[in-house]
Design a protein around this motif. Structure first.
Motif, PDB file in Angstrom:
ATOM      1  N   HIS A  23       0.814  -1.217   0.000  1.00 33.42           N
ATOM      2  CA  HIS A  23       0.000   0.000   0.000  1.00 33.42           C
ATOM      3  C   HIS A  23       0.848   1.267   0.000  1.00 33.42           C
ATOM      4  O   HIS A  23       0.320   2.373  -0.040  1.00 33.42           O
ATOM      5  CB  HIS A  23      -0.918   0.016   1.225  1.00 33.42           C
ATOM      6  CG  HIS A  23      -1.808  -1.190   1.312  1.00 33.42           C
ATOM      7  ND1 HIS A  23      -2.800  -1.450   0.396  1.00 33.42           N
ATOM      8  CD2 HIS A  23      -1.836  -2.213   2.209  1.00 33.42           C
ATOM      9  CE1 HIS A  23      -3.427  -2.574   0.732  1.00 33.42           C
ATOM     10  NE2 HIS A  23      -2.861  -3.052   1.818  1.00 33.42           N
ATOM     11  N   ASP A  24       2.185   1.097   0.033  1.00 31.61           N
ATOM     12  CA  ASP A  24       3.062   2.251   0.204  1.00 31.61           C
ATOM     13  C   ASP A  24       3.736   2.694  -1.083  1.00 31.61           C
ATOM     14  O   ASP A  24       4.509   3.647  -1.081  1.00 31.61           O
ATOM     15  CB  ASP A  24       4.152   1.930   1.244  1.00 31.61           C
ATOM     16  CG  ASP A  24       3.566   1.578   2.598  1.00 31.61           C
ATOM     17  OD1 ASP A  24       2.529   2.167   2.944  1.00 31.61           O
ATOM     18  OD2 ASP A  24       4.136   0.712   3.282  1.00 31.61           O
ATOM     19  N   SER A  25       3.465   2.011  -2.184  1.00 29.23           N
ATOM     20  CA  SER A  25       4.173   2.353  -3.404  1.00 29.23           C
ATOM     21  C   SER A  25       3.269   2.196  -4.622  1.00 29.23           C
ATOM     22  O   SER A  25       2.484   1.254  -4.706  1.00 29.23           O
ATOM     23  CB  SER A  25       5.412   1.449  -3.572  1.00 29.23           C
ATOM     24  OG  SER A  25       6.035   1.676  -4.818  1.00 29.23           O
ATOM     25  N   LYS A  54      -0.193  -4.899  -7.318  1.00 31.73           N
ATOM     26  CA  LYS A  54      -1.397  -5.304  -6.605  1.00 31.73           C
ATOM     27  C   LYS A  54      -1.253  -6.760  -6.193  1.00 31.73           C
ATOM     28  O   LYS A  54      -0.557  -7.530  -6.860  1.00 31.73           O
ATOM     29  CB  LYS A  54      -2.635  -5.139  -7.497  1.00 31.73           C
ATOM     30  CG  LYS A  54      -2.918  -3.704  -7.916  1.00 31.73           C
ATOM     31  CD  LYS A  54      -4.138  -3.622  -8.826  1.00 31.73           C
ATOM     32  CE  LYS A  54      -4.419  -2.201  -9.264  1.00 31.73           C
ATOM     33  NZ  LYS A  54      -5.606  -2.115 -10.163  1.00 31.73           N
ATOM     34  N   PHE A  55      -1.919  -7.131  -5.118  1.00 25.12           N
ATOM     35  CA  PHE A  55      -1.834  -8.503  -4.637  1.00 25.12           C
ATOM     36  C   PHE A  55      -2.317  -9.477  -5.705  1.00 25.12           C
ATOM     37  O   PHE A  55      -3.432  -9.352  -6.223  1.00 25.12           O
ATOM     38  CB  PHE A  55      -2.672  -8.660  -3.364  1.00 25.12           C
ATOM     39  CG  PHE A  55      -2.731 -10.073  -2.858  1.00 25.12           C
ATOM     40  CD1 PHE A  55      -1.586 -10.747  -2.479  1.00 25.12           C
ATOM     41  CD2 PHE A  55      -3.944 -10.738  -2.774  1.00 25.12           C
ATOM     42  CE1 PHE A  55      -1.635 -12.056  -2.007  1.00 25.12           C
ATOM     43  CE2 PHE A  55      -4.016 -12.047  -2.310  1.00 25.12           C
ATOM     44  CZ  PHE A  55      -2.850 -12.699  -1.930  1.00 25.12           C
ATOM     45  N   ARG A  56      -1.447 -10.418  -6.045  1.00 25.11           N
ATOM     46  CA  ARG A  56      -1.788 -11.455  -7.017  1.00 25.11           C
ATOM     47  C   ARG A  56      -1.125 -12.756  -6.621  1.00 25.11           C
ATOM     48  O   ARG A  56      -0.015 -12.757  -6.090  1.00 25.11           O
ATOM     49  CB  ARG A  56      -1.347 -11.065  -8.434  1.00 25.11           C
ATOM     50  CG  ARG A  56      -2.039  -9.831  -8.959  1.00 25.11           C
ATOM     51  CD  ARG A  56      -1.776  -9.602 -10.429  1.00 25.11           C
ATOM     52  NE  ARG A  56      -2.417  -8.369 -10.869  1.00 25.11           N
ATOM     53  CZ  ARG A  56      -3.684  -8.258 -11.218  1.00 25.11           C
ATOM     54  NH1 ARG A  56      -4.453  -9.324 -11.210  1.00 25.11           N
ATOM     55  NH2 ARG A  56      -4.189  -7.095 -11.595  1.00 25.11           N
ATOM     56  N   THR A  57      -1.827 -13.839  -6.893  1.00 21.32           N
ATOM     57  CA  THR A  57      -1.241 -15.159  -6.666  1.00 21.32           C
ATOM     58  C   THR A  57      -1.098 -15.879  -8.002  1.00 21.32           C
ATOM     59  O   THR A  57      -1.850 -15.619  -8.946  1.00 21.32           O
ATOM     60  CB  THR A  57      -2.105 -16.003  -5.717  1.00 21.32           C
ATOM     61  OG1 THR A  57      -3.426 -16.149  -6.268  1.00 21.32           O
ATOM     62  CG2 THR A  57      -2.210 -15.348  -4.345  1.00 21.32           C
ATOM     63  N   GLY A  58      -0.129 -16.764  -8.067  1.00 20.43           N
ATOM     64  CA  GLY A  58       0.081 -17.541  -9.288  1.00 20.43           C
ATOM     65  C   GLY A  58       0.573 -16.715 -10.463  1.00 20.43           C
ATOM     66  O   GLY A  58       0.376 -17.111 -11.618  1.00 20.43           O
ATOM     67  N   ALA A  59       1.225 -15.569 -10.201  1.00 18.61           N
ATOM     68  CA  ALA A  59       1.785 -14.779 -11.304  1.00 18.61           C
ATOM     69  C   ALA A  59       2.890 -15.580 -11.987  1.00 18.61           C
ATOM     70  O   ALA A  59       3.624 -16.332 -11.348  1.00 18.61           O
ATOM     71  CB  ALA A  59       2.327 -13.452 -10.783  1.00 18.61           C
ATOM     72  N   MET A  60       3.009 -15.414 -13.279  1.00 28.47           N
ATOM     73  CA  MET A  60       4.025 -16.134 -14.046  1.00 28.47           C
ATOM     74  C   MET A  60       4.831 -15.161 -14.886  1.00 28.47           C
ATOM     75  O   MET A  60       4.346 -14.101 -15.277  1.00 28.47           O
ATOM     76  CB  MET A  60       3.387 -17.206 -14.930  1.00 28.47           C
ATOM     77  CG  MET A  60       2.784 -18.351 -14.147  1.00 28.47           C
ATOM     78  SD  MET A  60       2.177 -19.686 -15.199  1.00 28.47           S
ATOM     79  CE  MET A  60       1.769 -20.909 -13.928  1.00 28.47           C
TER      80      MET A  60
END
Length: 413
Positions: free
Chosen positions: A295-297, A389-395
């Motif tokens: 949240h800081d950048s 941003k929060f992401r899961t499983g990024a490739m």
């Protein structure tokens, strides 16, 4: 074999599915030497919120000593209509090469026992073991990403002098699709966020990750939370039918002759944590990663890997396999020169191939033949940039085709 499939083609559901398709070979009128055919894979069932992770063995494929020019895939429904990503998300499809012992074919077909009689042949990529082994593959961006290889280059297959006696060359699809109809969070479900799936109570006690160890409790999402037949949580008021879907794929090829120039195919991974054992590099690819909340950048999230190339060559084609949220991915030479940047394209509408908010294509690099050469032993830098941003499983997978030589007429010498 069990470990191989868990760690290499990742949580495949090993099913022997018999191809059922009709097709005809077409000679393209504008290029009389190029042939093409469109095939339909065996059907697989999905329902609202359901995850389907399948291996489709012995898929239809052109025969003979050929050079493949392109390989394009999309998901279609029972009547052949293209399925949009917001209904069924194509997480990935991989086309994997294997050779089968002819004397074992009947036994394998009848018993579904793959422990004997099959040998897998991976691409030239550098990841450890059999991780990311495919020759072609993509995901939700498939429809908008070109796979065409320029003349005179092609991927050589079916060379009888290179095939082991008593074996025949075959291909399989490894696929993951996620039906997001009626889910609480379509985008989160497509990222395989663990808390959005109805996981078994003992999930973290029995599920093994890339490194062969049990998943840590802080694993928030990714491939291992999207196992076959698991269910994304649905809205209470939603009811929808199951559907039988297929992969429709078009392959273009030429008969191999002295005019063709073979290519080597590499998959590079921005999660590759390269170490060394003396003079030998050890590649430790993770295949996926999580982008934490920040949240800081407002700066983008950057993932980098420095990857030594044992054998180089002339760059003919480059692109990336990424997920929604990506900005672009760039491959740099050891001297900092840009070899290729693959930029993202996002949809703006509702039709299949232009789904609003989804990644629908990645740009492709076609350098002038002979203009970009990667040296033997050169250390490349792969940089994947996502929104912060929060992401899961990024490739961050980068695909390159290299040629050992360029025809003199294309070198302008």
């Amino acid at each position: 074999m069990k470990t191989l499939f868990k760690l290499a083609i990742i949580l495949l559901s090993m099913m022997m599915l018999l191809p059922s398709t009709t097709h005809s070979i077409v000679v393209e009128s504008n290029e009389s030497y190029i042939k093409s055919a469109t095939f339909l894979s065996e059907k697989f069932e999905v329902g609202p919120g359901k995850v389907a992770v399948k291996t489709l063995l012995d898929i239809d494929f052109p025969k003979g000593h050929i050079g493949v020019k392109s390989f394009d895939v999309e998901v279609v429904d029972e009547v052949g209509k293209s399925v949009p990503l917001y209904e069924t998300y194509l997480h990935h499809w991989f086309a994997v090469k294997y050779i089968e012992n002819i004397t074992m074919s009947h036994y394998i077909k009848q018993s579904h026992d793959l422990r004997n009689g099959i040998e897998f042949e991976r691409n030239e990529g550098l990841c450890q073991g059999f991780l990311l082994p495919h020759y072609w593959g993509s995901g939700g961006e498939s429809r908008g990403t070109s796979s065409n290889l320029p003349d005179p280059f092609a991927v050589e297959l079916g060379n009888p002098t290179k095939l082991k006696d008593g074996f025949k060359e075959k291909w399989l699809f490894s696929i993951m699709v996620i039906d997001t109809r009626g889910t609480h969070d379509r985008k989160g479900c497509s990222e395989c966020r663990c808390k959005l799936l109805n996981l078994p109570n003992n999930f973290y006690n029995v599920t093994v990750g890339i490194n062969g160890q049990l998943l840590p409790r802080n694993y928030k999402g990714g491939l291992f939370c999207c196992q076959d037949n698991l269910q994304c949580k649905l809205r209470n008021d939603f009811h929808g039918p199951t559907r039988n879907l297929s992969l429709r794929y078009k392959i273009r090829w030429v008969d191999w002759d002295e005019h063709r120039v073979p290519l080597r195919f590499y998959i590079l991974d921005s999660t590759d944590r390269v170490r060394s054992n003396g003079s030998t590099p050890i590649h430790d690819c993770q295949a996926e990663y999580t982008i934490p909340r920040n949240h800081d950048s407002d700066s983008p999230h950057v993932k980098k890997a420095n990857i030594p190339m044992t054998k180089g060559g002339y760059l003919v084609y480059g692109t990336a396999h990424m997920h929604t949220g990506v900005v672009n991915t760039t491959l740099y030479g050891q001297d900092g020169r840009v070899l290729c940047t693959s930029n993202s394209k996002y949809g703006t509408g509702k039709e299949a191939g232009n789904e609003k908010g989804y990644l629908v294509g990645m740009s492709v690099c076609y350098p002038k033949p002979g203009s970009i050469k990667i040296k033997d032993g050169e250390v490349l830098t792969l940089e994947s940039i996502y929104e912060n941003k929060f992401r899961t499983g990024a490739m961050g997978h980068f695909y390159i085709y290299l040629a050992d030589q360029i025809p003199k007429k294309d070198l302008n010498i």
